[in-house]
Design an enzyme around this catalytic site. Structure first.
Site, PDB file in Angstrom:
ATOM      1  N   GLU A 115     -36.205   4.628 -60.024  1.00 25.88           N
ATOM      2  CA  GLU A 115     -37.126   5.461 -59.327  1.00 25.88           C
ATOM      3  C   GLU A 115     -36.346   6.757 -58.854  1.00 25.88           C
ATOM      4  O   GLU A 115     -35.191   6.553 -58.412  1.00 25.88           O
ATOM      5  CB  GLU A 115     -37.906   4.871 -58.183  1.00 25.88           C
ATOM      6  N   CYS A 128     -33.984  13.086 -55.161  1.00 26.27           N
ATOM      7  CA  CYS A 128     -33.537  11.937 -54.663  1.00 26.27           C
ATOM      8  C   CYS A 128     -33.120  11.190 -55.934  1.00 26.27           C
ATOM      9  O   CYS A 128     -34.118  10.573 -56.264  1.00 26.27           O
ATOM     10  CB  CYS A 128     -34.239  11.283 -53.494  1.00 26.27           C
ATOM     11  N   CYS A 135     -29.687  -3.405 -56.501  1.00 20.59           N
ATOM     12  CA  CYS A 135     -28.565  -3.232 -55.594  1.00 20.59           C
ATOM     13  C   CYS A 135     -28.231  -4.415 -55.118  1.00 20.59           C
ATOM     14  O   CYS A 135     -28.764  -5.363 -54.927  1.00 20.59           O
ATOM     15  CB  CYS A 135     -29.064  -2.496 -54.506  1.00 20.59           C
ATOM     16  N   CYS A 139     -29.387  -4.834 -47.893  1.00 21.52           N
ATOM     17  CA  CYS A 139     -29.842  -4.520 -46.320  1.00 21.52           C
ATOM     18  C   CYS A 139     -31.488  -5.142 -46.338  1.00 21.52           C
ATOM     19  O   CYS A 139     -32.261  -4.913 -47.223  1.00 21.52           O
ATOM     20  CB  CYS A 139     -30.014  -3.272 -46.456  1.00 21.52           C
ATOM     21  N   CYS A 142     -34.701  -3.071 -46.888  1.00 25.02           N
ATOM     22  CA  CYS A 142     -34.875  -2.250 -48.140  1.00 25.02           C
ATOM     23  C   CYS A 142     -35.466  -3.256 -49.078  1.00 25.02           C
ATOM     24  O   CYS A 142     -35.205  -4.377 -49.318  1.00 25.02           O
ATOM     25  CB  CYS A 142     -33.595  -1.740 -48.193  1.00 25.02           C
ATOM     26  N   GLY A 181     -29.954   1.616 -55.139  1.00 25.05           N
ATOM     27  CA  GLY A 181     -28.450   1.375 -55.295  1.00 25.05           C
ATOM     28  C   GLY A 181     -27.510   1.907 -54.339  1.00 25.05           C
ATOM     29  O   GLY A 181     -27.974   2.842 -53.742  1.00 25.05           O
ATOM     30  N   SER A 213     -25.089   9.342 -50.054  1.00 21.52           N
ATOM     31  CA  SER A 213     -25.551   8.378 -49.059  1.00 21.52           C
ATOM     32  C   SER A 213     -24.936   6.861 -49.200  1.00 21.52           C
ATOM     33  O   SER A 213     -25.416   6.152 -50.163  1.00 21.52           O
ATOM     34  CB  SER A 213     -26.925   8.364 -48.784  1.00 21.52           C
ATOM     35  N   CYS A 355     -37.191   3.235 -49.912  1.00 22.14           N
ATOM     36  CA  CYS A 355     -36.094   2.774 -50.800  1.00 22.14           C
ATOM     37  C   CYS A 355     -36.521   1.870 -51.779  1.00 22.14           C
ATOM     38  O   CYS A 355     -36.872   0.641 -51.533  1.00 22.14           O
ATOM     39  CB  CYS A 355     -34.799   2.303 -50.349  1.00 22.14           C
TER      40      CYS A 355
HETATM   41  S1  SF4 Z   1     -30.586   0.926 -51.841  1.00 19.90           S
HETATM   42 FE1  SF4 Z   1     -29.370   1.372 -50.241  1.00 19.90          FE
HETATM   43  S2  SF4 Z   1     -30.597   0.528 -48.313  1.00 19.90           S
HETATM   44 FE2  SF4 Z   1     -31.284  -0.349 -50.013  1.00 19.90          FE
HETATM   45  S3  SF4 Z   1     -29.995  -2.425 -49.948  1.00 19.90           S
HETATM   46 FE3  SF4 Z   1     -28.959  -1.011 -51.399  1.00 19.90          FE
HETATM   47  S4  SF4 Z   1     -27.366   0.002 -50.096  1.00 19.90           S
HETATM   48 FE4  SF4 Z   1     -28.871  -1.025 -48.816  1.00 19.90          FE
END
Ligand code: SF4
Length: 373
Positions: A115, A128, A135, A139, A142, A181, A213, A355
């Site tokens: 996305e 973005c 990922c 987190c 997220c 990611g 980021s 996210c």
């Molecule tokens: S996408 Fe970013 S906020 Fe989400 S789990 Fe991965 S590192 Fe963490």
């Protein structure tokens, strides 16, 4: 022969790519020399791929048919296709700054789905982009990691997200690598992406208008510092102490807060670029005045700007957003202690803009994308 070139990664390891859409201009130039072609052909090809945003050999009509046929055996990563879009119109009239947010789901050639988000402002559009499918950072707040990690995206696939949206929204002038990611977990491809995106023969996006980021991969921040790129580094900190941060971000175990902030200060010193500290405001977790005080103390003496983010609720996660008055109190405390702080508007909460949320909605409908072209 294979179009495989060796390039030096910041860690000193030689990496290769055989995907022309992921090659820098220098790499395509080397490829042309290897093929016995004139070097200026490289600029033509790079321009087609990254200025005219065409990933097709057939469209490169200023190359002879003979050359195009010769090049056909080299892969050009196919542009991702838009499979779904959703738009949000939560403009805040009192600011006159924010117009709209649109989310785009892209299907990749291997049917994976990623996305990207377009955010329109008075001063232009910002895209973005995702850097990975899924990922592995886990987190707690997220949605991106809910379906696990699938693979890294190539530089060409990251460019494809920007180009796909730019073809629909001509005002795109800024790019943020923070969708799905962890960008620094895909370091070489993200650096390639930056170099391609900012090249004058491509879209020529200003390096200062590219933000990367990270959730806090401290060693890679040192690697990035060594490259002295113009990009803006943003760090998702979300807590001023290890105990709270560990509840939110497993990476805090590998890189404690002090280590991470030292790396961030080093980045600021090395590049003279201000580092953005992203801080998601989560009710009763990280939003007390004592935590604001600790945060200001932690960041003292560094080149930082704090961005407070009122979170969007994620239905699979238990965290709740901080009430607005608590966010304002937190910001006032930081500002009062001399830490430049802004509060980000919660972009696109009505369209699953947190996210990874749109991707997850789609994945719950079908595991594989049905490409709508
Ligand atoms: S996408 Fe970013 S906020 Fe989400 S789990 Fe991965 S590192 Fe963490």
């Amino acid at each position: 022969m294979r179009a495989q070139l060796q390039t030096s990664s910041p860690s000193g390891v030689l990496r290769t790519t055989n995907d022309i859409a992921s090659m820098t201009l220098d790499e395509i130039t080397s490829l042309m020399q290897t093929l016995g072609e004139k070097p200026f052909r490289a600029k033509q090809i790079f321009g087609w791929l990254h200025n005219k945003m065409s990933p097709s050999w057939d469209e490169m009509t200023d190359l002879s048919k003979q050359l195009r046929d010769k090049l056909r055996r080299f892969p050009v990563s196919s542009a991702p296709s838009v499979v779904n879009t959703s738009a949000s119109h939560n403009q805040k009239p009192e600011t006159h700054q924010f117009h709209n947010t649109s989310k785009y789901l892209f299907a990749m050639a291997d049917d994976n789905i990623i996305e990207s988000v377009y955010m329109g402002y008075n001063y232009g559009g910002s895209v973005c982009v995702s850097s990975q499918v899924g990922c592995r950072m886990g987190c707690a707040f997220c949605a991106s990691g809910l379906n696990g990690f699938e693979r890294n995206l190539t530089a060409g696939e990251m460019c494809g997200q920007v180009y796909g949206i730019k073809k629909l929204r001509d005002d795109v002038s800024r790019v943020v690598v923070m969708g799905g990611g962890e960008p620094l977990d895909n370091f070489d491809n993200v650096v390639r992406f930056y170099r391609i995106l900012t090249h004058e023969a491509g879209l020529n996006i200003s390096g200062r208008h590219v933000t990367v980021s990270t959730c806090g991969m401290a060693p890679r921040i040192y690697d990035l510092s060594a490259l002295k790129l113009q990009l803006t580094l943003a760090i998702s900190l979300h807590a001023p102490d290890d105990e709270t941060r560990l509840k939110l971000m497993p990476i805090a175990k590998a890189y404690p807060v002090n280590q991470l902030i030292s790396a961030a200060k080093h980045y600021g010193d090395a590049t003279k670029r201000r580092v953005t500290i992203e801080y998601a405001m989560i009710g009763d977790v990280n939003d007390s005045e004592a935590q604001a005080f600790a945060l200001a103390k932690l960041l003292k003496g560094g080149l930082f700007h704090v961005n407070l983010i009122p979170i969007n609720p994620v239905k699979e996660k238990a965290f709740k957003p901080s009430p607005r008055e608590r966010v304002d109190r937190f910001a006032a405390k930081l500002n009062g202690m001399g830490m430049e702080t802004t509060v980000r508007r919660s972009l696109g909460g009505d369209i699953n803009a947190a996210c990874g949320q749109l991707r997850n909605t789609r994945l719950s409908i079908t595991d594989k994308a049905q490409v709508i072209t």
